[in-house]
Design a protein around this motif. Structure first.
Motif, PDB file in Angstrom:
ATOM      1  N   LYS A  20      15.773  -8.524  -4.889  1.00  0.00           N
ATOM      2  CA  LYS A  20      14.919  -8.799  -3.736  1.00  0.00           C
ATOM      3  C   LYS A  20      14.706  -7.516  -2.929  1.00  0.00           C
ATOM      4  O   LYS A  20      15.311  -6.475  -3.200  1.00  0.00           O
ATOM      5  CB  LYS A  20      15.578  -9.866  -2.866  1.00  0.00           C
ATOM      6  CG  LYS A  20      15.534 -11.265  -3.493  1.00  0.00           C
ATOM      7  CD  LYS A  20      16.050 -12.305  -2.498  1.00  0.00           C
ATOM      8  CE  LYS A  20      16.051 -13.699  -3.115  1.00  0.00           C
ATOM      9  NZ  LYS A  20      16.576 -14.706  -2.163  1.00  0.00           N
ATOM     10  N   CYS A  23      18.179  -6.946  -0.444  1.00  0.00           N
ATOM     11  CA  CYS A  23      19.536  -7.339  -0.836  1.00  0.00           C
ATOM     12  C   CYS A  23      19.606  -7.323  -2.355  1.00  0.00           C
ATOM     13  O   CYS A  23      18.611  -7.024  -3.013  1.00  0.00           O
ATOM     14  CB  CYS A  23      19.871  -8.725  -0.284  1.00  0.00           C
ATOM     15  SG  CYS A  23      18.804 -10.027  -0.917  1.00  0.00           S
ATOM     16  N   CYS A  25      20.175  -9.870  -4.398  1.00  0.00           N
ATOM     17  CA  CYS A  25      19.846 -11.138  -5.084  1.00  0.00           C
ATOM     18  C   CYS A  25      18.711 -10.890  -6.087  1.00  0.00           C
ATOM     19  O   CYS A  25      17.881 -10.020  -5.864  1.00  0.00           O
ATOM     20  CB  CYS A  25      19.360 -12.171  -4.074  1.00  0.00           C
ATOM     21  SG  CYS A  25      20.622 -12.698  -2.911  1.00  0.00           S
ATOM     22  N   ILE A  38      20.628 -16.632  -3.150  1.00  0.00           N
ATOM     23  CA  ILE A  38      20.590 -16.279  -1.720  1.00  0.00           C
ATOM     24  C   ILE A  38      21.899 -15.598  -1.326  1.00  0.00           C
ATOM     25  O   ILE A  38      22.905 -15.722  -2.026  1.00  0.00           O
ATOM     26  CB  ILE A  38      20.376 -17.533  -0.838  1.00  0.00           C
ATOM     27  CG1 ILE A  38      21.457 -18.584  -1.136  1.00  0.00           C
ATOM     28  CG2 ILE A  38      18.987 -18.092  -1.041  1.00  0.00           C
ATOM     29  CD1 ILE A  38      21.411 -19.788  -0.229  1.00  0.00           C
ATOM     30  N   CYS A  39      21.853 -14.864  -0.209  1.00  0.00           N
ATOM     31  CA  CYS A  39      23.040 -14.178   0.277  1.00  0.00           C
ATOM     32  C   CYS A  39      22.934 -14.053   1.799  1.00  0.00           C
ATOM     33  O   CYS A  39      21.909 -14.426   2.378  1.00  0.00           O
ATOM     34  CB  CYS A  39      23.183 -12.817  -0.396  1.00  0.00           C
ATOM     35  SG  CYS A  39      22.028 -11.588   0.236  1.00  0.00           S
ATOM     36  N   CYS A  42      19.479 -12.183   2.898  1.00  0.00           N
ATOM     37  CA  CYS A  42      18.165 -12.836   2.817  1.00  0.00           C
ATOM     38  C   CYS A  42      18.124 -14.183   3.536  1.00  0.00           C
ATOM     39  O   CYS A  42      17.052 -14.750   3.727  1.00  0.00           O
ATOM     40  CB  CYS A  42      17.665 -12.922   1.380  1.00  0.00           C
ATOM     41  SG  CYS A  42      18.778 -13.684   0.209  1.00  0.00           S
TER      42      CYS A  42
END
Ligand SMILES: [Zn+2]
Length: 482
Positions: A20, A23, A25, A38-39, A42
């Motif tokens: 992304k 990040c 991901c 997701i993290c 984000c």
């Protein structure tokens, strides 16, 4: 035409980077179960810090160069503030004040010949998540769900000047843009999967009075066909209003696929509504000339350039060259075939008609098929040796395409080899003449067109396998009285 159409496009292209935008991901989330990519970054958790992806910046520069833009060596990220449940941070990271590129153009096949559509700016931004509302056909939810997988997926937004003069040109522009992002490998360009999305601004000028209508924004157009349809619908709606002496509202409308109409979504928001301000967590992006030069070297030959080369190198008409180069894979396949078989014009005809028809019918790319240059080598050899006619060649082509079998194998298996036995053909022509003395007389009285009847007779009798040249020659000889 009393009414002239003025269209500008804002296009979002999803970059096919590994991660992304800010990040680590994965960026390709299309097939993933909701909320599995997701993290904290984000999803906007407190204290999480965004780090821009280098690959994303390189892809954006590459796309901008391919679109003839000027690269701004200094660019910066900004926050676009608005509240929506699919935007956990409450703002989107975008580039407003200092976009990475400005001032480009894309040349298209316009309504009145080739034309340049200017590109005002190209900037990087992140995507938002996705809401699934009550009654959604997939989830059957009775409430609204949010999937944040798409939050932070890197996009470039391309904004054109209002240089597009018809709904058709808008579609052509989108198709050309997709071709280019695919050529340079920065995006799948897949509209069905949302990797290419288009919002369009349209207004209409009454050329008699010089009056220009309000501008309407049409959002959520997710296929090439609908770009054209939605804009045609909107053009007609605006013209009707002007004819009544009225005007349309300045607003944002959505394309509704089920009713094939546009529906009002909201009044058009102004840029000032978003309260843009510089993103304090990300330093400015400062590029060097050398960096830009290096990215430039990664850009392959683009469709326009390739089409010109095809005209020059293979002696193709410009139209053929443009069709063949619309997709990089198709162009590569064509060149492989020419290298293996020669005969560029003949190959171009086969690819533009038979191959493209099969591809379109099955919605495939050339690389997803079993077709190889050897299939054409084999097919041409059969025709050269007089073993099959072009008609038989075309008849068996779908099977070659589908199964990957060699044409000679299909001809053998089905007993399709052309009949070039002069005695046999003569026998059939004589039979036809004996059964149809009137037709023979007509021919001898000067009605030469009757020839077609005899040729057709032989073809029927031989199930299309008789060598047409021989049939013509023999029928003519016998009819003219031997
Ligand atoms: Zn993340």
């Amino acid at each position: 035409m009393r009414y002239r159409c003025v269209i500008g496009l804002e296009i979002h292209v999803q970059l096919s980077t590994k991660t992304k935008a800010f990040c680590s991901c994965p960026a390709d989330v299309f097939d993933l179960p909701p909320n599995t990519a997701i993290c904290p970054v984000c999803t906007g958790q407190p204290g999480a810090l965004p780090v821009p992806s280098e690959e994303m910046i390189r892809y954006a520069v590459k796309a901008a160069l391919a679109l003839n833009c000027r690269i701004n060596l200094y660019s910066r990220f900004d926050r676009k503030n608005y509240f929506y449940p699919d935007l956990p941070k409450g703002y989107q990271i975008s580039q407003y004040f200092y976009p990475i590129a400005t001032g480009g153009y894309l040349e298209i096949d316009g309504d009145e010949g080739r034309k340049k559509v200017r590109i005002r700016r190209l900037h990087i931004e992140e995507d938002a998540g996705k809401l699934m509302h009550e009654g959604d056909s997939i989830t059957k939810a009775t409430y609204t769900l949010v999937d944040m997988n798409r939050c932070g997926v890197p996009l470039i937004e391309i904004v054109t000047e209002p240089d597009i003069s018809s709904p058709r040109e808008a579609r052509v522009f989108m198709e050309k843009l997709r071709s280019i992002v695919r050529y340079i490998g920065v995006s799948s360009g897949d509209m069905e999967k949302g990797a290419l999305r288009c919002d369009a601004n349209i207004s209409v000028v009454d050329t008699q009075t010089g009056r220009q209508s309000n501008r309407v924004e049409v959002k959520n157009i997710n296929s090439f066909k609908f770009v054209e349809r939605a804009l045609e619908y909107e053009f007609n709606r605006i013209v009707e209003a002007l004819e009544r002496g009225e005007d349309v509202e300045r607003e944002t409308r959505g394309w509704d696929m089920s009713t094939k109409t546009t529906v009002s979504m909201r009044g058009k928001e102004e840029e000032s509504d978003y309260r843009y301000f510089p993103e304090p967590d990300i330093p400015p992006i400062v590029l060097t000339e050398e960096y830009v030069e290096n990215v430039k070297k990664e850009i392959p030959e683009l469709p326009d350039e390739k089409a010109l080369r095809f005209v020059r190198e293979y002696g193709l008409p410009e139209y053929d060259a443009r069709v063949l180069t619309a997709s990089r894979e198709l162009a590569d396949f064509y060149e492989e075939c020419v290298r293996a078989v020669g005969r560029p014009k003949e190959l171009s005809n086969w690819i533009m008609t038979e191959v493209l028809r099969e591809l379109n019918e099955r919605n495939l790319e050339i690389t997803q098929t079993k077709l190889t240059p050897q299939h054409f080598a084999d097919l041409f050899k059969l025709m050269d040796e007089g073993k099959i006619s072009i008609k038989i060649a075309k008849d068996i082509f779908p099977e070659v395409f589908e199964t990957g079998k060699m044409p000679s194998q299909i001809v053998r298996e089905k007993g399709l080899e052309q009949i070039s036995d002069e005695k046999l053909i003569e026998e059939i022509v004589r039979k036809a003449m004996a059964e149809n003395p009137d037709a023979v007389q007509q021919y001898r009285d000067g009605k030469k067109k009757v020839m077609g009847f005899f040729v057709g007779y032989v073809m029927r009798e031989t199930k299309g396998k008789a060598n047409p040249e021989l049939v013509n020659k023999i029928a003519q000889k016998l009819l003219e009285g031997d």
